[in-house]
Structures are given as structure tokens and as C-alpha cells.
Design an enzyme around this catalytic site. Structure first.
Site: not given
Ligand SMILES: Cc1ncc(C[n+]2csc(CCOP(=O)(O)OP(=O)(O)O)c2C)c(N)n1
Ligand SMILES: Cc1ncc(C[n+]2csc(CCOP(=O)(O)OP(=O)(O)O)c2C)c(N)n1
Ligand SMILES: [Mg+2]
Ligand SMILES: [Mg+2]
Lengths: 340, 322, 340, 322
Positions: B59, B81-82, B85, B126
Site C-alpha cells: 500500500e 482493497q479495504f 488497509f 474490514h
Molecule cells: C496490508 C494488507 N493489504 C491487503 C490485504 C487484503 N488481502 C487479504 S489476503 C490477500 C492476499 C494474500 O496473499 P498471500 O500473501 O499470497 O496469501 P494466501 O492468501 O495466498 O495464503 C490480500 C491482498 C491485507 N489483508 N493486508
């Protein structure tokens, strides 16, 4: 790990760039000295931050950039700023808070730039400028402008920021022509590198981003010109982001309020502790590119230029709070009108 | 298109902006081929190749990148995304984007879209309402559209504005609100809207709470009370004039916000009316906010945490009976 | 790059840990399946996030930890949570928002834990839990507690966060017994790794932090037990932080609302696309550690346990907003008393 | 010790806490052997070996680490080099530390020291007042000591409190304020202090502005006006009772803050008094804040940006003459 300067006889182009860089280094050193003097005389509010020992690296970067490139210098980059095209007047006006300077007294000291000229004024938060450079580079890609690069500067300490990490990764993913120059000057304020990171060398970080990485002995101007120039060229030619790790020692306090008593003698007495300006001067004299008399003339001309700039700025109007436009947004029609 | 949702309005506004202005591009997690976590950019990557870019989960760098692109003449739209964040991109919003114009005279036309506000099961991370946080900082425009029409026209205007805009789009309204068509004209940003006319009490509110207030007003009208509802639309700047004019008519003020109670929009409105329109009030102004805890996960708790038509009606009745 | 499972005949200890891990994997898979079913039936508010395909890695980690260790799991760690000691009841109560669960309906789904048991409830912001684990480990150093480790989990996407970088560096500088487990499951929500990072392999990041690094094929339980167990032991024995990069494929949507249509067939059909639970089962049957009938018994016992837990929780009281204590701070005397 | 500065009081409080409580440690950039950018931890590393730790430039990880240590029973003090840099540790403060107790019933006794507020030449990124930002979030205690005595006793109490405390220590007061000795008793946190008694007008303020208000009061007393000054001390919780009692005596309210105008402490105070003590006011309340721009670098601009004794006296006169 260091790229050492080739001790072979140097061609004309080399002497040219060495001399050009040297002159910017000297300008920066003398300008810094003046700011330090003004600070001691109580003529500058806030802090004064010098680039002493970092001029070879910084000037090499400034020189390697074209005027259409992007440059985000940090606190110790007076040399690079001048080489990139900043006027002494802009620097003095900003330190003195002149309303005629690019920051109009609103921001000061090392926080200066002209964004529309690709010269970014740092905010204080370390690491925050890198992604801004990325943004300009992405915009140029949209605009189909090719052949320009963006350079961002940082210290060893600032590699610990999340902002550095996110921006490095962003540049790598987008394959941007970013040149990331890290001056590993052994300290972040008082904190030695051993308390800052645990990798054997900051250059070890490059592979983790998938970024081409270069190391350079920043006390050696010849090496800086070669390595920094090479990295900039690589970025310019589509080689993607480049990480330069430059080794040196900060030859001053963090700011002029700091006596830097904590810098250990072993470092001062090591090759890292060499003054790049002296080293560059010795090379010039040894190679007989110009003689000592010429160096003295340069020096006195620069001093005169600086003194004139300071004298001029001291006569310039300070910002006037009554005529100041107290508005933080460009859209005049959207400013708040109530009094609070 | 008919039966357009608030969410579709946001998508349409972005499509419109991309179509009309080559300087516009969108950057955010999963906004590309996937069309975004909420589908606010659905099909846009296909329609506008290369101009809807997936970002890493970064971000800080997302916003920093937008600022750089804006300096270079682009009009980036950043999707968080939210809203919650945005706290990790916070520094770039409040210290980089918000200070650029004032420091350098170079404007910073970026739009940061924050899907915000509570939904059932959203929980503490969220659901947050961060409009007051951003409005406190100088240099930002903070918008909170409450209708499908405003979601569309205000987002279009946000992209056109030369300043950094924090665009707070309420997730609860995404699917709940529908309109027949998108507007071709709109109130400009900076002007509040009288969402319902009335003579007995002014309720000042914004975003999802406009609809709770409207429902409360219907309930109260059954008892003969006519409540006027001001939809602020823009949190910064605030349209103090419209608020003041309404209070001048009704003499009574209730401010309602979904955000936390300490120092938010409701405090600011009451401070303005009290300081500048003191004589207009016939009774002490009142406010109604969320409770001063994180937003709870369980629907029962959530329903009690934020103001609802019911609690608004109760607070209004209280004031009306004074 | 992958550590492949040794195809030699396995000793008894290996079969024991394999079977123990398998049973936690199975529990997690079946529990996840139940949450997915409840979600489809509209019985769960908000999202449901599964660990399908990640059970071997997660269970291996949970098993390698002692009850006095620290564990900061992420969204796909149902198996690790159970292996670390979480009860099925805690999980179900949290998803259903029961006031008797550890989060009392205040937080839900995967945001659960018991901090005083060293089991940390994640906040949503990716990367944010790692430095919290560091803090517990530093506190233990202050308290002269030795021999414990802290494990933090993350996905490939979350390696792009500044928080990850700062915490990794912090652990390295402080030489903490942190085990950082990165599940490189090829996607962050819909974003493939190619849009997330540009290094050849996430394991390349270790050297830049000065941290020991391990890679593992996470579809292979035997490999996970060995590599994860080994890394935990190394951390426990004073080897400093350990980075584990585990390769796998997410065998589900990001959440149950997501059909994951974007996952490319090449990945699904590759060895990464193997289901670790099936692989583990095949090994068990091939090695004849137990027979298929026994596996079926285990499965039906677990299902019964889960059904009972769900049935029990469904009878439990939902949180009551009227008796709820709406106070965000521990110091009761400092709560705001006015109404707003 | 005599002639103790505000800064020394902060150092002494930390020394005291380290001495009395083995759970206390300090973590921050350059706080160790160097003693901190402002020397607030001078000699502490030597006096308390291993308990005053230099951190990398990683504000997010600094705060996250403190939360973990607190969970494990420690009482960490985090020094931000400047309040302004807390924006990059923001998420851990507002989402990790602030939510822990509410979510898990496990308390989070950390103290985050924010050297804040304007000084000459500080400029946009070394001057910020962020108390309202933190106070808006549930779960945090936000303190703003205005005196040497409070700097000492409130910091001691902050460390003892079971909740995350954002301790806003004003850089302008560091060297300007002196006291003869450190207090052994003190008002508890949560109680405001009458910094000066008066009958004609109540000025509610905090931190450095208390001293500007006191200077204004001296000026006004020459004209026969007796101004009462309430030093809030704690921004969250706010001692509404003391404020209300003072307004009940004077009938007039001026709120003064060094922070930006939109929705800060002054708005919150005015909202509370207007909502709950409406009948107490004889005139419209007023507020005086910094201007709604970043904090300027040049001393001339800076002096006009924030309230001063002079502008406070002018605002007060305006109210007194109504
Ligand atoms: C700082 C932040 N930005 C965005 C999000 C939204 N978000 C939740 S899970 C996710 C994807 C995570 O991907 P990864 O780290 O590869 O984990 P996976 O879901 O594949 O296990 C995102 C973008 C978040 N939780 N925290
Ligand atoms: C995010 C952030 N935290 C803290 C600071 C305060 N600060 C300013 S310079 C500095 C030291 C920087 O060290 P380094 O990056 O090595 O650069 P150098 O001064 O050695 O050139 C610190 C801690 C800051 N500017 N930004
Ligand atoms: Mg350094
Ligand atoms: Mg992933």
C-alpha cells in the site's frame, strides 16, 4: 567486493568526467561548509545536513543523469543536486527560507526540489521517495517516453524501512529504469550498521528483489564514475532496476548539531575513512590533468559565487504571513471557508 | 442500463474516466483481470488494456507510485482493497500526496478509493470508517457519497480534481442501493444535499447513515414530526452553509456518523454550528456515533455498535420532545 | 530447489510423526470443509478461508512447535493451529461468533488465538504479526527463558509488505529464534507471483537479511516434516532466525466466495498442484503404516467430533449487545464516560 | 536536582521506571549509547545495560515488537524520533496495540513516546501534532503534558497503565520549561488541571498552548479580564467534568489547539460542551487552531501558523466583548 579504480593511464574522456565531477564535489563541499558556518552563526533555523565524504558518489550520479531524467536525492546529496542542475541560489534560498526559493519558505534545508523538472523534494520519511520515482517512470511508460531513468538515494539505515522494500519490489515487478543508490556510510545517525542489518553486505539484498546489483568504493571518484555511470546506462538501456551499494564513511555529524563522537577510530583510519574530495584531488594532480594553481582558482571562484548567493538571499524578502496564501489544495473553490 | 447498483456506478465512473481521459489509470491489488475484490473494476482491464494494473501487496508503494505518476501528469486511481488497509499506505497519503501542492505548487491529482464502513461479519479490520482521520490532515479532499448517483458523479469529479481525493465508498451500499440510471448532471463537490425536507429537526449525516436517517424520518413522520436530512456528500470541504441554513429553519440539530465518537465529523459539525450559528439553535445539539470500540464481528454486536434507524429515531425523538 | 522426500524405507519415528501430522491435516481439511458448508448455508457471516493444499506445511509447523513456543498462524493454517493445540471448539466458536469462544464474537473466522498461550490472533493487515512474535521472543530473552521459538506464517503476496521486511530485519539484527514460514502458493488472491515479485525464488530473500533459508516442496508431508522440523530445531538451538519458503498451490479460492477460475491449468496439473493430503495418504498406505480401514475410522471420528462441536456451538448464546462491555481499554477508570 | 527541564523530567521518569520495574525497557532509534535524538534517554543505556535498545529505522516493527513484549508481560517504552514518523508505525499502533485488549482480553501496556509539535525551523515533517489522530481510534490513551511536573508524573503513570499510551511530549517545551523539583504526587491521568483561575472566560487547551494561553491571560488581566485556563493534560480520556464546571463559572468558552483545525481536540471539546452543557454558555463558543496547511519552515510563517499568546488574546477579547 569493491570496484577499485583502474590504475592504468586514463584517457581523455575519463579526465573530463573526473574533472567535471570534481568541480561539483568541490562546489558541494564549499556550499555545505557555508551552510555549516551560517548554522553556527545562528542564521539557519532547524538543521543543517552535510554530504561530507559522499560527494564522489553523489556527483557521479548527478553527472550520469540527463536533464530529462528523474532525481530524488537525500540529505547528503548536495553534489548530486548541483550536478543534476540545481543552482546554488535554489539551495541557499531554501536553507534561508527565502520566499523566492523553490520551496518559498514553506519547506527548508534539504527538502527542496522542482518536481516538474524531475527533481523531487524529499519528504523526511525515509524511503518514501522511491515509489514516487517509480510512479514518474510508470507515467513515462504510459506516455511512451523512453530512454529516461530515475535515480533515488538512500542511506544504509533507511534500507530498514518498509517503504524501501515495497518500492524496490515494485520497481522490480514493473521492470522500471530505477537506479537505487544506497550510501552505506556506516552509520544511521548514531547507529552503526551492525545494529541496522545482519546481512554480510547490503549488496546481498539485490538478488532478493531480482535486481542487478553493483558495489563501489565511494571514496574513489574514478570507481564511482564508472560504476554509477555503468548502472545508469544499464537502466537506460532497458536493463531494469539497478541497485548500487556504495561504501564510505560519513565524515561529519548526522547534522551540524552532532559531533559524531561515536564514530569509531578504526573506521576513521580505514580506507573507508578517506576523504573522497582529497582522493579525487590527488588523482587530478598525480595525473596532471590540471595543476594546483588551477584548483585554487576553482575553489576561490566557487567561494565567491556562494558568498554572492548568500549575500543576495540575505537581501531577499522573507515570507510574509499576511500575504501568504494559506491554502493546502490546488482547487481554490474547494477550500474550507469557515474560521476555526 | 437499469437497476444500477452503487458498485456498478463506481465501475461505470471509472470506465467513463478511462474512456475520456488518457491520463487515467487504475492500480491496486487484484484490480486487473480479476476485476477487484468487490468487482469495482470488472472488465476494465480488458476494455482498457494496460491501464488497469495489479499491484503487489504494498500500500505504501501503491500510493507513492500514484503521486509520482500524478507529478508526471497522469490521473491515477488507487484502489485499496479495504479502507482499513490504507493505514499501511497512510504516510504516503498524508505526508506525500497531501503536502505536495502546498510545498511545491505542483498539484497532486490522485484518487484513493477506500471501500469502507461496516457490513455484517466484517469485524474489526474490514469495517473501519476513516474519513475523519484523513480530513484532519490539510491537503486532502474527503468524499463520502451516499447515493448511486453521487457515487458516479463524485468519482468522476474526484478524478478531475487537481488535488488528492480520498474517496470513501461504503461497502454496505455496494449492492443495497440501486438507481434507474446514471446522472448526467450533479451537485458539485463541496455542496451538501437536502436528502429530505423537514421543519422540526435537522439531521446532518453522510454515506450509509443517510439511509438509516431517512428510515428514521419515515418512522418519525408517522408521529407527525418532519425531519430534515442533510447529506454532507463531502466531508472535507464541509458545506457549512447548507447545514447552517437547515438549522436556521429547524432550530434543532442531530449529527449522525458511523465512525468512532472521538472528534469525527459529528464533532466538527457541532463545533461549526455552535461557534458560527449559535443563535440558530433552540436546544442543545446532539450527536450519535458508533461506540468507542473496534467494530465487532458478530451481527448482533455490530447492529448495536453503529447507529441505526432505530437509535437515530430515538435520539431524534429525545431532541424533538425538548 | 525442492527438498524431495527420501524414498528410502522410513523408520518408526518417521511413521509416527507422519501419522500424527496426517491426522491433524485430516482434521483441518474436514473442519475447513464444514466451514465451507456452513458458509454456503448462510450460517457464517463474513468470509471463510480454507487451507486446502497447505495442510502438510501447516501441520508440520504446528507439530514442530512446543506448547511453550509462540505461533502466529495466518488464514490457511487450520492444520497448524490444531497441531499447536487449538481445540475444534475454539475454531467453531470463533467462526460462529459464539460469546464463549476466545474472541467472544468480537472478532471472527481466522482471527482467533489466545495470546497468553503464545497463540496469536492475527490482525488482517498482512505482515503485521511477525514483529509481534519478535517482541515475545525479545521479552523471553529479557526474562532469560531459553529454548523457545516463535513461528510466523505468511503468503507469497505478503512478502511484498513493508511490515514483513521490517520484521525480518529486526529478527535478524536481534538474532531471534524466529521461524518465518512463507507459503508460496502461487497466488495472492488472484495475483500470480509474477506480478508480486521478480526474484527467481523467494528463498533468494534470505541472504539479504542474513537469515538461514530453507526450501521445501509443501505437497510432500515427509519433506515438510523434515525441513520445517529442522528449521525449528535450528532456531531453538540458537541458530537465529530461519526462513522457510514452501512451494505449493492453493487448492481453493482465496475465500469461499471465490471460484479461483484464474488459476491456470498448467499449475493445477503440475506437481505443485498435488493435494498434500492425498500424497500423505498414499505414503501411509504404500508404507503400510495403517490400512485404509483405519483411515476411514479416523475420518468418521473426526467428522463426528466436528458435527458435535458445531451442534454444541449452535446451541450456545450469541453475544448480547446489552450485557456486552463496550470498553476498548483495560483501565476501567480511564474510560470515557460521556455519551457521543 | 534543580532547574529541571521538561526534557530532563522525561529522562528522569524513564530512569525511575527502569529502576523500579524490571519489566520496563526502551526501544527506539539512537536511544542507546547515544541517548536519543533529543537526549531523552541520556546515560540510561549505561545505567541499565541491555534495557535501552537501539532499533533499526523500522517504526512498524518497533511498535509491533512492543506489542509482543507487552503480551509477554513487559512494559516497553517506544521512542519515535519525531511524532511525524509515527505515521509509518501507524498501523501497529491503531490496529495492533489499540485492538488487542478488546479482541482478546489481554492488555497491551506499551508507551509510545511522540516528540511532537512545532519549533522554529521544524517544517512540515518535524512539527506535527497528531493527538487527534490517535484519540479518534478506540483503545488508546492519549496524553499531552504541559508542565515539567506532568511530563514526569504522567510518563510514570503511562508506563504503569495497562493500556497503550500515546505520550505526546512537546519539543518546544523540552528546553523552555523548567521546574525546581520533580513532584512526588500528582493529579491522576484523566483529570484536567485549572492552570489559572478566572471568572470571565474559560480557555480550554493543552500542551504548549497552555503557556501561550497563560501569557494571553496575563495580557488580558491588565485590562481587568480574569481568564480561567483549563489544561486538559489528557486528550483521551477527556475530563469533560472539569471543563463543564469551569464553563459553568465563566459562561464563555474558547478552545485552543496547536493541531490542524478539522475535527481535533477543540472540536471535540466544543461538541461536548454544546451537547451536554448547552445552558452553561452565555455566548457562542469559539476555537483557535493552527491553519489548515502543513506546518511551515520559515519562522515568520510558523509564528502565524499556530496560535500564539497574541492571537489567543485577540480571540479572547472578541469573546469577552460579546
Ligand atoms: C496490508 C494488507 N493489504 C491487503 C490485504 C487484503 N488481502 C487479504 S489476503 C490477500 C492476499 C494474500 O496473499 P498471500 O500473501 O499470497 O496469501 P494466501 O492468501 O495466498 O495464503 C490480500 C491482498 C491485507 N489483508 N493486508
Ligand atoms: C521513517 C523515518 N524514521 C526516522 C527518521 C529520522 N531520521 C532521519 S535521518 C536518520 C538516519 C538515517 O540514516 P541513513 O539512512 O544511514 O542515512 P545517513 O544519514 O547515514 O546518510 C533518521 C533515523 C526519518 N527521517 N524517517
Ligand atoms: Mg548512513
Ligand atoms: Mg499466496
Amino acid at each position: 567486493m569493491f570496484q577499485t579504480a583502474p590504475e592504468i593511464s586514463l584517457g581523455e574522456a575519463v579526465s573530463d568526467s573526473h574533472l567535471a565531477a570534481y568541480r561539483f564535489m568541490l562546489r558541494a563541499r564549499l556550499l555545505d561548509d557555508k551552510f555549516a558556518a551560517l548554522y553556527r552563526a545562528g542564521k539557519i533555523h532547524g538543521g543543517v545536513f552535510l554530504g561530507r565524504g559522499q560527494e564522489a558518489l553523489s556527483a557521479s550520479l548527478g553527472l550520469a543523469l540527463n536533464k530529462t531524467d528523474v532525481f530524488a536525492p537525500l540529505i547528503r546529496d548536495a553534489a548530486g543536486r548541483l550536478a543534476f542542475g540545481e543552482s546554488i541560489l535554489d539551495a541557499v534560498r531554501t536553507y534561508m527560507g527565502s520566499s523566492l526559493g523553490p520551496m518559498r519558505g514553506r519547506d527548508g534545508n534539504v527538502h527542496r526540489g522542482r518536481p516538474k523538472d524531475g527533481y523531487l523534494p524529499m519528504i523526511s520519511h525515509l524511503g518514501a521517495m522511491i515509489s514516487v520515482v517509480n510512479g514518474i517512470l510508470i507515467a513515462r511508460r504510459f506516455k511512451k517516453i523512453t530512454g529516461t531513468v530515475g535515480a533515488a538515494c538512500l542511506g544504509d539505515g533507511a534500507t530498514s524501512t518498509g517503504a524501501f522494500h515495497e518500492a524496490m519490489n515494485q520497481a522490480a515487478v514493473e521492470k522500471l529504469p530505477l537506479v537505487m543508490v544506497v550510501a552505506d556510510n556506516q552509520y544511521a545517525y548514531s547507529t552503526p550498521t551492525a545494529s541496522q542489518f545482519a546481512c554480510a553486505d547490503l549488496a546481498d539484498k539485490g538478488i532478493g528483489y531480482g535486481i542487478a546489483t553493483h558495489s563501489v568504493d565511494a571514496t574513489d571518484l574514478t570507481a564511482c564514475l564508472k560504476i554509477v555511470g555503468g548502472a545508469v546506462t544499464q537502466a537506460r538501456n532497458g536493463g531494469g532496476p539497478q541497485l548500487i551499494i556504495a561504501k564510505l564513511l560519513r565524515l561529519c555529524g548526522h547534522g551540524e548539531h552532532d559531533d559524531a563522537h561515536y564514530i569509531v577510530p578504526e573506521l576513521k583510519n580505514s580506507t573507508l575513512g578517506r576523504d573522497c574530495l582529497k582522493v579525487a584531488e590527488e588523482t587530478i594532480l598525480r595525473q596532471n590533468w590540471v595543476d594546483a594553481a588551477q584548483l585554487a582558482v576553482w575553489r576561490s571562484n566557487i567561494i565567491q559565487e556562494i558568498e554572492e548567493a548568500v549575500a543576495q538571499v540575505q537581501r531577499e524578502p522573507a515570507p510574509d504571513p499576511f500575504t501568504e496564501e494559506w491554502r493546502a489544495i490546488a482547487s481554490e473553490h474547494l477550500s474550507e471557508t469557515h474560521n476555526a | 442500463m437499469s437497476n444500477i447498483t452503487y458498485l456498478e456506478a463506481i465501475r461505470e465512473a471509472q470506465a467513463h474516466a478511462l474512456r475520456d481521459d488518457p491520463r487515467v489509470f487504475i492500480y491496486g491489488q487484484d484490480v486487473g483481470a480479476f476485476g477487484g475484490a468487490f468487482k469495482a473494476t470488472k472488465n476494465l482491464a480488458k476494455e482498457f488494456p494496460g491501464r488497469v494494473m495489479d499491484s503487489p501487496i504494498s500500500e505504501d508503494a501503491m500510493v507513492g507510485m500514484a503521486v509520482g505518476a500524478a507529478i508526471e501528469g497522469m490521473r491515477p486511481i488507487i484502489e485499496m482493497q479495504f479502507a482499513d488497509f490504507s493505514t499501511v499506505g497512510f504516510n504516503q497519503i498524508v505526508n506525500q500526496a497531501a503536502t505536495l501542492f502546498w510545498r511545491t505548487n505542483v498539484s497532486c491529482p490522485i484518487t484513493v478509493r477506500l471501500p469502507f464502513g461496516g457490513t455484517s461479519g466484517g469485524g474489526p479490520f474490514h469495517s473501519q470508517c476513516l474519513e475523519a482521520i484523513y480530513a484532519h490532515y490539510p491537503g486532502l479532499i474527503v468524499l463520502t457519497p451516499a447515493t448511486v448517483e453521487d457515487a458516479y458523479s463524485m468519482l468522476l469529479e474526484a478524478v478531475a480534481i487537481d488535488d488528492p481525493v480520498v474517496f470513501c465508498e461504503h461497502k454496505f451500499l455496494y449492492y443495497h442501493l440501486k438507481a434507474d440510471k446514471l446522472p448526467s448532471e450533479a451537485l458539485p463537490i463541496g455542496k451538501a444535499r437536502i436528502a429530505r425536507e423537514g421543519r422540526d429537526l435537522t439531521i446532518v449525516t453522510y454515506s450509509a447513515m443517510v439511509h438509516e436517517a431517512l428510515a428514521a424520518a419515515v418512522e418519525l413522520s408517522a408521529d407527525g414530526w418532519e425531519v430534515e436530512i442533510v447529506d454532507l456528500r463531502s466531508i472535507k470541504p464541509l458545506d457549512t452553509d447548507t447545514v447552517m441554513a437547515s438549522v436556521a429553519r429547524t432550530g434543532k440539530l442531530l449529527c449522525v456518523g458511523e465512525a468512532w465518537p472521538w472528534g469525527g465529523v459529528t464533532a466538527e459539525i457541532i463545533a461549526r454550528v455552535s461557534c458560527e450559528g449559535y443563535g440558530l439553535l433552540d436546544a442543545a445539539p446532539q450527536r450519535l456515533n458508533a461506540k468507542d470500540t473496534p467494530v465487532p464481528y458478530h451481527p448482533n454486536l455490530w447492529a448495536a455498535h453503529r447507529p441505526t434507524a432505530r437509535s437515530i429515531a430515538a435520539a431524534a425523538r429525545n431532541l424533538l420532545n425538548q
